[in-house]
Design a protein around this motif. Structure first.
Motif, mmCIF file in Angstrom:
data_model
loop_
_atom_site.group_PDB
_atom_site.id
_atom_site.type_symbol
_atom_site.label_atom_id
_atom_site.label_comp_id
_atom_site.label_asym_id
_atom_site.label_seq_id
_atom_site.Cartn_x
_atom_site.Cartn_y
_atom_site.Cartn_z
ATOM 1 N N HIS A 1 -8.173 -3.723 -6.861
ATOM 2 C CA HIS A 1 -8.547 -4.193 -5.531
ATOM 3 C C HIS A 1 -9.796 -3.470 -5.029
ATOM 4 O O HIS A 1 -9.842 -2.240 -5.000
ATOM 5 C CB HIS A 1 -7.401 -3.956 -4.544
ATOM 6 C CG HIS A 1 -6.109 -4.581 -4.960
ATOM 7 N ND1 HIS A 1 -5.853 -5.925 -4.831
ATOM 8 C CD2 HIS A 1 -5.002 -4.036 -5.529
ATOM 9 C CE1 HIS A 1 -4.643 -6.192 -5.289
ATOM 10 N NE2 HIS A 1 -4.109 -5.069 -5.718
ATOM 11 N N ASP A 2 -10.798 -4.248 -4.617
ATOM 12 C CA ASP A 2 -11.965 -3.653 -3.986
ATOM 13 C C ASP A 2 -11.663 -3.219 -2.562
ATOM 14 O O ASP A 2 -12.278 -2.284 -2.041
ATOM 15 C CB ASP A 2 -13.131 -4.654 -3.964
ATOM 16 C CG ASP A 2 -13.660 -4.942 -5.356
ATOM 17 O OD1 ASP A 2 -13.601 -4.024 -6.201
ATOM 18 O OD2 ASP A 2 -14.100 -6.084 -5.600
ATOM 19 N N ARG A 3 -10.716 -3.929 -1.933
ATOM 20 C CA ARG A 3 -10.302 -3.592 -0.573
ATOM 21 C C ARG A 3 -8.777 -3.584 -0.507
ATOM 22 O O ARG A 3 -8.117 -4.317 -1.233
ATOM 23 C CB ARG A 3 -10.832 -4.614 0.452
ATOM 24 C CG ARG A 3 -12.315 -4.533 0.734
ATOM 25 C CD ARG A 3 -12.665 -5.404 1.938
ATOM 26 N NE ARG A 3 -11.861 -5.072 3.113
ATOM 27 C CZ ARG A 3 -12.082 -4.017 3.898
ATOM 28 N NH1 ARG A 3 -13.066 -3.191 3.619
ATOM 29 N NH2 ARG A 3 -11.328 -3.791 4.964
ATOM 30 N N LEU A 4 -8.253 -2.754 0.365
ATOM 31 C CA LEU A 4 -6.826 -2.734 0.625
ATOM 32 C C LEU A 4 -6.592 -2.387 2.094
ATOM 33 O O LEU A 4 -7.307 -1.560 2.664
ATOM 34 C CB LEU A 4 -6.114 -1.684 -0.246
ATOM 35 C CG LEU A 4 -5.646 -2.109 -1.639
ATOM 36 C CD1 LEU A 4 -5.032 -0.903 -2.353
ATOM 37 C CD2 LEU A 4 -4.657 -3.260 -1.580
ATOM 38 N N VAL A 5 -5.606 -3.036 2.662
ATOM 39 C CA VAL A 5 -5.154 -2.709 4.009
ATOM 40 C C VAL A 5 -3.724 -2.200 3.870
ATOM 41 O O VAL A 5 -2.838 -2.951 3.442
ATOM 42 C CB VAL A 5 -5.200 -3.935 4.938
ATOM 43 C CG1 VAL A 5 -4.768 -3.541 6.344
ATOM 44 C CG2 VAL A 5 -6.590 -4.555 4.937
ATOM 45 N N GLY B 1 -13.226 1.010 0.782
ATOM 46 C CA GLY B 1 -12.579 -0.199 1.266
ATOM 47 C C GLY B 1 -11.093 -0.067 1.476
ATOM 48 O O GLY B 1 -10.310 -0.887 0.971
ATOM 49 N N ASP C 1 -8.290 0.454 4.573
ATOM 50 C CA ASP C 1 -7.954 0.537 5.989
ATOM 51 C C ASP C 1 -6.483 0.916 6.121
ATOM 52 O O ASP C 1 -5.630 0.395 5.379
ATOM 53 C CB ASP C 1 -8.198 -0.801 6.684
ATOM 54 C CG ASP C 1 -9.677 -1.086 6.869
ATOM 55 O OD1 ASP C 1 -10.258 -0.571 7.826
ATOM 56 O OD2 ASP C 1 -10.242 -1.825 6.030
ATOM 57 N N ARG D 1 -2.835 -8.833 9.678
ATOM 58 C CA ARG D 1 -3.785 -9.844 9.204
ATOM 59 C C ARG D 1 -4.697 -10.320 10.332
ATOM 60 O O ARG D 1 -5.846 -10.709 10.084
ATOM 61 C CB ARG D 1 -3.033 -11.020 8.597
ATOM 62 C CG ARG D 1 -2.381 -10.695 7.253
ATOM 63 C CD ARG D 1 -1.832 -11.942 6.600
ATOM 64 N NE ARG D 1 -1.225 -11.652 5.318
ATOM 65 C CZ ARG D 1 -1.894 -11.458 4.189
ATOM 66 N NH1 ARG D 1 -3.214 -11.511 4.207
ATOM 67 N NH2 ARG D 1 -1.263 -11.213 3.050
ATOM 68 N N SER E 1 -9.204 -7.732 7.754
ATOM 69 C CA SER E 1 -9.144 -8.599 6.580
ATOM 70 C C SER E 1 -8.975 -7.770 5.308
ATOM 71 O O SER E 1 -9.386 -6.615 5.243
ATOM 72 C CB SER E 1 -10.420 -9.445 6.473
ATOM 73 O OG SER E 1 -11.554 -8.616 6.318
ATOM 74 N N GLY E 2 -8.354 -8.387 4.322
ATOM 75 C CA GLY E 2 -8.153 -7.737 3.033
ATOM 76 C C GLY E 2 -6.703 -7.829 2.611
ATOM 77 O O GLY E 2 -5.807 -8.084 3.437
ATOM 78 N N PRO E 3 -6.416 -7.630 1.320
ATOM 79 C CA PRO E 3 -5.034 -7.654 0.839
ATOM 80 C C PRO E 3 -4.208 -6.563 1.509
ATOM 81 O O PRO E 3 -4.650 -5.415 1.606
ATOM 82 C CB PRO E 3 -5.174 -7.378 -0.667
ATOM 83 C CG PRO E 3 -6.600 -7.652 -0.990
ATOM 84 C CD PRO E 3 -7.375 -7.339 0.241
#
Length: 268
Positions: free
Chosen positions: A19-23, A47, A49, A110, A114-116
């Motif tokens: 994952h480039d981004r994760l929440v 990336g 949060d 959500r 934004s992000g998975p």
């Protein structure tokens, strides 16, 4: 699939690298806190949060813990109100209350960033009744620890490897609403009573697990070492619990040995 010789940390790193981004939904417990540290340390990416929900069901100590780590380690933290106390389905406290709690939480996350979205659920959670996992499935939430085949013991070991002594041995601490017997409406004042009473009794509990349960007829206090205490120790503890309940206009029904999930009723 893990390769021979992989360890839990290596498996988790491989999962996170997808994952480039994760929440991350971080409650303040050992699982989600450790996941936050892992996501930031193992991927060395910007990336990530961190989202933490505050509500009457979240212990203030958990929120303070999240804020302290965010300040110390430079987390990009977003504190939000998940909104479950505006949900009548959650408030009526059905057997699947956690489903409505997590549905509200993930929806609010959500809407905020934004992000998975990922949670700190681990393999051990799959062996228990967890309606929140169904909400996560519906919302497409990822579980990196589960994907990396990590158990609770693995998570605690990782926390120690990261030098997180303040969280590595944190006891299990379900949300305060879990202390309200299934079928009783979840009321903020009951949750506040539970939190304050547990805080007042904790110094007299030693290393024992402590729970204050709100039942239809009154309050039951549970202590994991209750049956091994002397008669005098039990008398003193019982009187202290009785005074705390009376100060809130409540009746102490009993002090008993701790039983996991004893406020949960499958028949409702």
């Amino acid at each position: 699939m893990s390769r021979p010789g992989d360890n839990p940390m290596a498996r988790l790193k491989a999962v996170l690298a997808r994952h480039d981004r994760l929440v991350l939904a971080v409650s303040g417990g050992v699982d989600s806190m450790t996941l936050a540290h892992a996501a930031l340390r193992l991927t060395e990416r910007d990336g990530v949060d961190i989202c933490h929900a505050v509500s009457p069901a979240v212990p203030t100590a958990a929120t303070a813990r999240v804020r302290a780590h965010a300040d110390r380690f430079g987390w990009r933290l977003r504190v939000l109100d998940a909104g479950e106390f505006a949900d009548s389905d959650y408030l009526r406290n059905p057997v699947n209350r956690c489903y409505f709690c997590k549905s509200n939480l993930y929806t609010r996350i959500r809407q905020t960033v934004s992000g998975p979205v990922a949670s700190g659920a681990n393999l051990d959670d799959l062996g228990d009744y967890r309606p929140g996992l169904e909400a996560a499935r519906e919302m497409g939430v990822r579980h990196p620890f589960i994907e990396a085949a990590c158990t609770k013991a693995d998570v605690r070991a990782m926390a120690r490897q990261f030098g997180l002594d303040d969280i590595s041995e944190l006891p299990a601490q379900p949300c305060l609403a879990s202390r309200i017997e299934t079928g009783l409406r979840v009321e903020p004042e009951d949750l506040r009573f539970v939190e304050l009473t547990e805080a007042a009794l904790t110094p007299h509990s030693g290393a024992a697990t402590l729970r204050v349960r709100v039942l239809p007829a009154g309050v039951r206090v549970e202590l994991s070492d209750w049956n091994t205490r002397t008669d005098e120790e039990r008398r003193i503890f019982r009187e202290r619990a009785k005074r705390l309940c009376a100060a809130s206009g409540r009746r102490l029904l009993q002090v008993a040995d701790y039983r996991r999930g004893s406020a949960f009723r499958h028949d409702l």
